[in-house]
Design a protein around this motif. Structure first.
Motif, PDB file in Angstrom:
ATOM      1  N   UNK A  46       1.959   2.363   3.300  1.00 18.07           N
ATOM      2  CA  UNK A  46       1.067   3.199   3.759  1.00 18.07           C
ATOM      3  C   UNK A  46       1.344   3.103   5.380  1.00 18.07           C
ATOM      4  N   UNK A  47       0.990   2.158   6.124  1.00 11.46           N
ATOM      5  CA  UNK A  47       1.152   1.652   7.386  1.00 11.46           C
ATOM      6  C   UNK A  47       2.482   2.272   7.992  1.00 11.46           C
ATOM      7  N   UNK A  48       3.580   1.946   7.228  1.00  8.91           N
ATOM      8  CA  UNK A  48       4.623   2.409   7.722  1.00  8.91           C
ATOM      9  C   UNK A  48       4.871   3.886   7.660  1.00  8.91           C
ATOM     10  N   UNK A  49       4.502   4.435   6.598  1.00 10.11           N
ATOM     11  CA  UNK A  49       4.470   6.039   6.433  1.00 10.11           C
ATOM     12  C   UNK A  49       3.504   6.745   7.794  1.00 10.11           C
ATOM     13  N   UNK A  50       2.427   6.101   7.880  1.00 12.64           N
ATOM     14  CA  UNK A  50       1.654   6.426   8.907  1.00 12.64           C
ATOM     15  C   UNK A  50       2.463   6.594  10.511  1.00 12.64           C
ATOM     16  N   UNK A  51       3.049   5.343  10.441  1.00 10.67           N
ATOM     17  CA  UNK A  51       3.875   5.099  11.775  1.00 10.67           C
ATOM     18  C   UNK A  51       5.159   6.193  11.988  1.00 10.67           C
ATOM     19  N   UNK A  52       5.611   6.577  10.662  1.00 10.55           N
ATOM     20  CA  UNK A  52       6.643   7.396  10.736  1.00 10.55           C
ATOM     21  C   UNK A  52       6.235   8.739  10.677  1.00 10.55           C
ATOM     22  N   UNK A  53       4.971   8.963  10.733  1.00  7.49           N
ATOM     23  CA  UNK A  53       4.308  10.611  10.646  1.00  7.49           C
ATOM     24  C   UNK A  53       4.580  11.310   9.358  1.00  7.49           C
ATOM     25  N   UNK A 149      12.580   0.662  14.405  1.00  9.22           N
ATOM     26  CA  UNK A 149      13.115   0.365  13.068  1.00  9.22           C
ATOM     27  C   UNK A 149      12.040  -0.195  11.987  1.00  9.22           C
ATOM     28  N   UNK A 150      11.978   0.693  11.027  1.00 12.70           N
ATOM     29  CA  UNK A 150      10.681   0.724  10.058  1.00 12.70           C
ATOM     30  C   UNK A 150      11.346   0.086   8.862  1.00 12.70           C
ATOM     31  N   UNK A 151      10.962  -1.061   8.128  1.00 10.18           N
ATOM     32  CA  UNK A 151      11.651  -1.565   7.118  1.00 10.18           C
ATOM     33  C   UNK A 151      10.481  -1.700   6.035  1.00 10.18           C
ATOM     34  N   UNK A 152      11.059  -1.185   4.720  1.00 12.88           N
ATOM     35  CA  UNK A 152       9.865  -1.568   3.761  1.00 12.88           C
ATOM     36  C   UNK A 152      10.466  -2.352   2.638  1.00 12.88           C
ATOM     37  N   UNK A 153      10.226  -3.473   2.788  1.00 17.85           N
ATOM     38  CA  UNK A 153      11.020  -4.532   1.576  1.00 17.85           C
ATOM     39  C   UNK A 153      12.270  -4.324   1.382  1.00 17.85           C
ATOM     40  N   UNK A 154      13.051  -4.036   2.482  1.00 14.04           N
ATOM     41  CA  UNK A 154      14.365  -3.346   2.297  1.00 14.04           C
ATOM     42  C   UNK A 154      15.350  -4.412   1.375  1.00 14.04           C
ATOM     43  N   UNK A 155      15.179  -5.784   1.360  1.00 13.40           N
ATOM     44  CA  UNK A 155      15.862  -6.638   0.581  1.00 13.40           C
ATOM     45  C   UNK A 155      15.494  -7.216  -0.670  1.00 13.40           C
TER      46      UNK A 155
END
Ligand SMILES: Nc1ncnc2c1ncn2[C@@H]1O[C@H](COP(=O)(O)OP(=O)(O)OP(=O)(O)O)[C@@H](O)[C@H]1O
Ligand SMILES: [Mg+2]
Lengths: 247, 260
Positions: A46-53, A149-155
């Motif tokens: 959710x934090x990443x989605x908020x930052x990404x708008x 660069x936003x990364x959501x558990x990419x690996x």
């Protein structure tokens, strides 16, 4: 106004009543590499989605430097267009911004080279391995030279070996490009290896419970994973996490 | 290798055997030709009435293809409208469903009255179009809704406008669904055309259904079989061509449904 990305008392409650994120304030310095760590469901994505708008906060706000920086995102899944070649996938952000096809392709091929996929420009996603697809996704996120660069558990879905290799690739690209990295992970060790700073969130609704600095210098080589400094930082984090999960 | 040969040989051998058995049994049990004519008699019809049958087949095929093209075009266009506007979908989709659930044989007399018996071909076209329209609309709508939400976010993040998102994301992701619907629509257009020709029951339409009615009235059973054979061949050809188109467009990236 600073050059930093500021999260100002961010909170998010979804329309169905789920309070995903309780309260998060943090200044993320330009060019820093920060990890978000916390139990499942505490609002990291959710934090990443908020930052990404991609989502509006219920309370608080995301403050950008003067101009909203350009963004790159890497999802947990490679999220590639199955019908398009690796180069086409990587060129997408450029083409959407209106760049001419030939020029976009040239830059996409350059970005693929950076992630060791020079020979696979015309391969379709299904012809690539999981790790290679993830690299295509990294190349796509970086092709437009994003500020953040936003990364959501990419690996998370990759094996230990591929994961370690991609961690090193990521750090190398970060050193080259100087973007601000925000990295969500479940792995304490990955967070320590990559980051200058680790933000730990409590269980839902997520709140900031610890802000741990990791002063180890870059470039970090694989040897760092077994050093005493690495262990000490990991220990600190594990202690905090234990407290979070017992309350 | 042997298996591959068998997979081709066996169906052909079975078919030849069945035809042979049919021919033989008609003679052996002395079945009247107006109950079940032997295959040889059916083939013979093409020598006597070949021209009129093929002419009718041509008419039916023409209407089918026109209705099919109309259905593909209008079905996709309406699905695109639904995808761009929820209000349009809420307002219009009930009518599409009503059109779908009402049997076309029941609407046929009304349409024929409306366009006039002199224009029976138009009634046939409209009815075949109605029959073929819904699977295209339904599959295209389902396809447009099945877009990977992460990819959708990605497009939003890079500030793609609706046109870019539609052409680069929604059309390709919905293609597998759409093509499956289009394959069904091809067969249904043929069914719709023939049903409508039956309903019109007039020499005006001059299609294969009319030939079947005509032959039935005169107890020319072999000719009925010949017309049926042509219809079946048309249906199979349509299906084969559409399957091939589907394969051409999808086999590279959609072969096995591994996640990308
Ligand atoms: N669109 C939504 N509508 C309603 N609830 C949502 C939505 N998105 C997320 N949530 C809820 O918000 C909470 C936080 O979700 P989020 O995906 O941010 O967690 P997370 O920390 O990323 O978890 P994980 O580590 O398992 O990925 C969860 O309880 C989730 O069910
Ligand atoms: Mg998550």
């Amino acid at each position: 106004m600073s050059r930093d990305l500021r999260l100002d008392r961010l909170a998010k409650t979804f329309p169905n009543g789920t309070a995903a994120l309780g309260d998060l304030s943090a200044d993320i310095a330009a060019g820093a590499f920060v990890s978000l760590l916390g139990p499942s469901g505490c609002g990291k994505s959710t934090v990443l989605r908020l930052i990404a708008g991609l989502e509006e906060p219920t309370r608080g706000r995301v403050e950008w430097p003067q101009t909203r920086g350009s963004l790159g995102v890497i999802f947990q899944e490679p999220t590639l267009m199955a019908w398009a070649s690796a180069a086409k996938n990587v060129a997408l952000p450029l083409e959407l911004a209106g760049m001419a096809k030939t020029q976009a392709r040239e830059r996409a091929c350059g970005a693929l080279e950076k992630v060791d996929l020079a020979g696979f420009a015309d391969a379709l996603p299904r012809e690539l391995s999981g790790g290679m697809r993830m690299r295509v996704s990294i190349a796509r996120a970086l092709v437009a030279d994003p500020d953040v660069l936003l990364m959501d558990e990419p690996f998370a879905a990759l094996d230990e070996f591929t994961r370690g290799k991609l961690n090193d690739d990521l750090l190398r690209l970060w050193a080259e490009r100087g973007f601000t990295g925000v990295f969500v992970t479940h792995s304490v060790f990955e967070a320590v290896y990559l980051s200058q700073r680790i933000l730990i969130l409590s269980g839902r609704p997520g709140r900031l419970v610890a802000d741990i600095q990791n002063p180890a210098p870059y470039p970090r080589e694989p040897g760092y994973r077994t050093s005493a400094a690495f262990n000490a930082t990991a220990r600190d984090i594990l202690d905090v996490l234990e407290e979070v999960s017992t309350c | 290798m042997l298996m591959q040969v068998l997979r081709i040989i066996l169906p052909i051998a079975l078919f030849a055997g069945l035809i042979q058995f049919w021919e033989w049994s008609v003679v052996y049990w002395e079945i009247q030709p107006f109950i079940l004519p032997p295959p040889s008699a059916i083939l013979a019809v093409f020598e006597t009435d070949g021209a009129s049958l093929l002419g009718s087949a041509w008419t039916t095929l023409g209407t089918t293809l026109a209705a099919f093209a109309l259905a593909v075009f209008s079905g996709t266009a309406l699905a695109a409208l639904f995808a761009s506007s929820r209000i349009a979908e809420a307002a219009l989709s009930p009518y599409a469903v009503i059109l779908q659930v009402t049997p076309i044989i029941a609407i046929a007399p009304l349409i024929i009255v409306w366009v006039g018996l002199d224009n029976a071909w138009l009634a046939v076209l409209i009815l075949a179009w109605i029959a073929a329209f819904f699977p295209v609309l339904a599959s295209a709508t389902a396809g447009l809704k099945a877009v990977d939400p992460n990819l959708r976010d990605l497009f939003r993040l890079y500030r793609a406008d609706f046109r870019q998102t539609f052409i680069r994301l929604m059309v390709p992701s919905s293609l597998p669904y759409l093509l499956a619907g289009i394959k069904t629509a091809g067969g249904l257009a043929l069914v719709g055309a023939v049903v409508a020709e039956f309903a019109a029951a007039s020499g005006n339409t001059n299609g294969l259904a009319w030939r079947i009615l005509e032959a039935g009235n005169r107890l020319q059973i072999a000719k009925m079989f010949a017309a049926l054979l042509l219809l079946a061949l048309m249906g199979v050809a349509l299906y084969a061509i559409l399957s091939f188109v589907e394969w051409l467009l999808l086999h590279r990236w959609h072969g096995d449904r591994r996640r990308a």
